[in-house]
Design an enzyme around this catalytic site. Structure first.
Site, PDB file in Angstrom:
ATOM      1  CG  HIS A  34      -1.738  -1.217   1.395  1.00 56.03           C
ATOM      2  ND1 HIS A  34      -2.862  -1.504   0.664  1.00 56.03           N
ATOM      3  CD2 HIS A  34      -1.535  -2.287   2.208  1.00 56.03           C
ATOM      4  CE1 HIS A  34      -3.346  -2.689   1.033  1.00 56.03           C
ATOM      5  NE2 HIS A  34      -2.549  -3.187   1.964  1.00 56.03           N
ATOM      6  CB  SER A  85      12.143  22.664 -15.553  1.00 51.71           C
ATOM      7  OG  SER A  85      11.183  23.700 -15.643  1.00 51.71           O
ATOM      8  CE  LYS A 104      11.038  19.401 -11.288  1.00 54.39           C
ATOM      9  NZ  LYS A 104       9.884  19.675 -12.148  1.00 54.39           N
TER      10      LYS A 104
END
Length: 482
Positions: free
Chosen positions: A157, A278, A284
């Site tokens: 999960h 980016s 980024k």
């Protein structure tokens, strides 16, 4: 004017719109090698059975070699008016050798011709894909050996569950890819029958030797039913199904790459080779290669769905609907091939942050199951009761704001008097993974054994398990687990 290749009963040529919707040369020209190989096998068989003269056979084979050379050199002119690869090749062959080219189509139809070409193409694609899958598996096995004792949080999960080794995690994908290769090879085995000689749908009155052409093209046997042979596309559907499952596995791994390389996780770093920046945010480093691999499975599943829908309502035998089989299949097989290449590159490129992985694996009370197992093993407590007691211990650690390893023996005894100081030996992540020595478990020794098994299978050469690095393993220890 009507099309001279097939339009004897037509007074005029097709409308421009008809030509636009009917032509397939824009995409089926990539079948040229298979088409020419099939024609060579057919011409050779026709001569061997006396249907074609040896002189015509020689002219045809020589002319086909010339056509092949022109296509590979980029000097061949493909014509939309000639519709497909078959008639483009035959038309050029007629220009080169004259009337003998017209005899090549004796005892065959475009229906069995395209079915043969496409089987050959899919078979070649499967061989390439299986080789790529094996390369990715070997890359994963190599990294698994290197990271056999690297601790990683195992999730369920997407929540911390139990510590595992990074090598064990990577080998999970090796197992998946092994099944993918098996499915592709199964599809190859079933498709390896030759439709050539089935003609349009009913076979042919000529005394052809279909076994001869099947063997010449590397097929195991000729197809047994001419109606099925020209109208079957199961071999494409089965290959696309196997490709979709393989793409799904790659997508799952790509998703983990995206998660692991994020600032929030920081488990791995991908270099400039497989990331982009980016246009507005200079800091980024985007895992675009992984994201695109994750997306490619949509195209592959889309191709499988598209062709299934095309085929579902077709009566026997051939219908022109089946022309829609190639574009989607070409695109899907290309997408899977590119995804496998990209993932192999990323596996070799990724740099794990072992300290970050280890710290994350120790968080979230990940050794709680080890406590429950200790209670069963050392105190003789039934597992369901041990599970309940461990839950109380976790609750106490939460109240104290510490991990399980931060609890004192008094804390443990407050919950249950049967616990003694030996409990501390099972509270480290190293002890947790080292204890899981059951077959298929995450213990470092198991990882090295499984990696050696896979290396032997993938290379065909015997490999003994690699020893654990004393330096790294000694630094982590095994928590005293026997």
């Amino acid at each position: 004017m009507s099309n001279k290749m097939w339009g004897g009963r037509f007074a005029s040529g097709p409308d421009a719109i008809m030509e636009e919707i009917n032509a397939s040369i824009g995409f089926d020209q990539r079948l040229y090698r298979q088409d020419i190989a099939g024609s060579k096998a057919h011409a050779t068989m026709l001569a061997a059975t006396g249907i074609l003269t040896q002189a015509d056979r020689d002219a045809i084979l020589s002319g086909l070699d010339t056509v092949l050379g022109e296509i590979e050199a980029g000097t061949f002119t493909f014509s939309r008016a000639l519709e497909d690869i078959h008639m483009n090749v035959e038309s050029r062959l007629r220009e080169l050798i004259g009337d003998a080219a017209g005899r090549l189509h004796t005892a065959r139809s475009r229906n069995d011709q395209v079915a043969t070409d496409f089987r050959l193409y899919v078979r070649d694609s499967i061989d390439t894909l299986v080789a790529q899958v094996r390369s990715l598996q070997l890359a994963l096995v190599t990294r698994a050996e290197e990271e056999a004792d690297t601790i990683l949080p195992g999730f369920t999960h997407l929540q911390n569950a139990q510590p595992v080794t990074f090598g064990h995690h990577l080998l999970a994908y090796v197992e998946m890819l092994g099944r993918d290769a098996g499915r592709l090879l199964d599809a190859r085995k079933r498709l390896n029958e030759s439709p050539l000689g089935s003609a349009a749908l009913a076979g042919t009155p000529y005394p052809i030797d279909r076994q001869m052409t099947a063997e010449a093209l590397g097929f195991d046997r000729p197809t047994a039913n001419s109606l099925d042979a020209v109208s079957d596309r199961d071999f494409v559907l089965e290959t696309l199904s196997a490709a979709a499952i393989c793409g799904m596995h790659l997508s799952r791994f790509a998703e983990e790459m995206v998660i692991w390389s994020s600032a929030q996780f920081g488990f791995v770093r991908l270099s400039d080779k497989f990331t982009t920046g980016s246009s507005i945010m200079p800091q980024k480093r985007n895992p675009d290669a992984a994201e695109l691999v994750r997306a490619k499975v949509g195209r592959i599943v889309g191709a499988l769905t598209s062709l299934t829908v095309v085929m579902k309502g077709l009566p026997l035998a051939y219908s022109k609907d089946m022309q829609e089989d190639k574009e989607v299949a070409f695109d899907a097989l290309d997408a899977l091939s590119l995804s496998l290449a990209a993932m192999t590159g990323m596996v070799g490129d990724m740099q794990p942050n072992r300290e970050r992985m280890r710290a994350s694996a120790a968080a979230g009370f990940s050794t709680a199951t080890d406590v429950a197992d200790w209670l069963v093993r050392e105190a003789g407590i039934p597992f369901r009761d041990a599970h309940h007691i461990t839950g109380q211990i976790v609750a106490l650690a939460e109240q104290k704001g510490c991990g399980l390893e931060g609890l004192t023996i008094e804390d443990f005894k407050f919950v249950d008097q049967r616990i003694d100081s030996r409990i501390h030996k099972v509270l480290t992540v190293d002890a947790s993974v080292a204890a899981r020595k059951s077959y298929g478990g995450t213990a470092p020794a198991n990882v090295l054994e499984q990696a050696a098994r896979w290396k032997t299978e993938l290379t065909g050469k015997p490999h003994a398990p690699r020893p654990l690095s004393p330096k790294r393993h000694g630094g982590h220890g095994d928590g005293g687990v026997e």
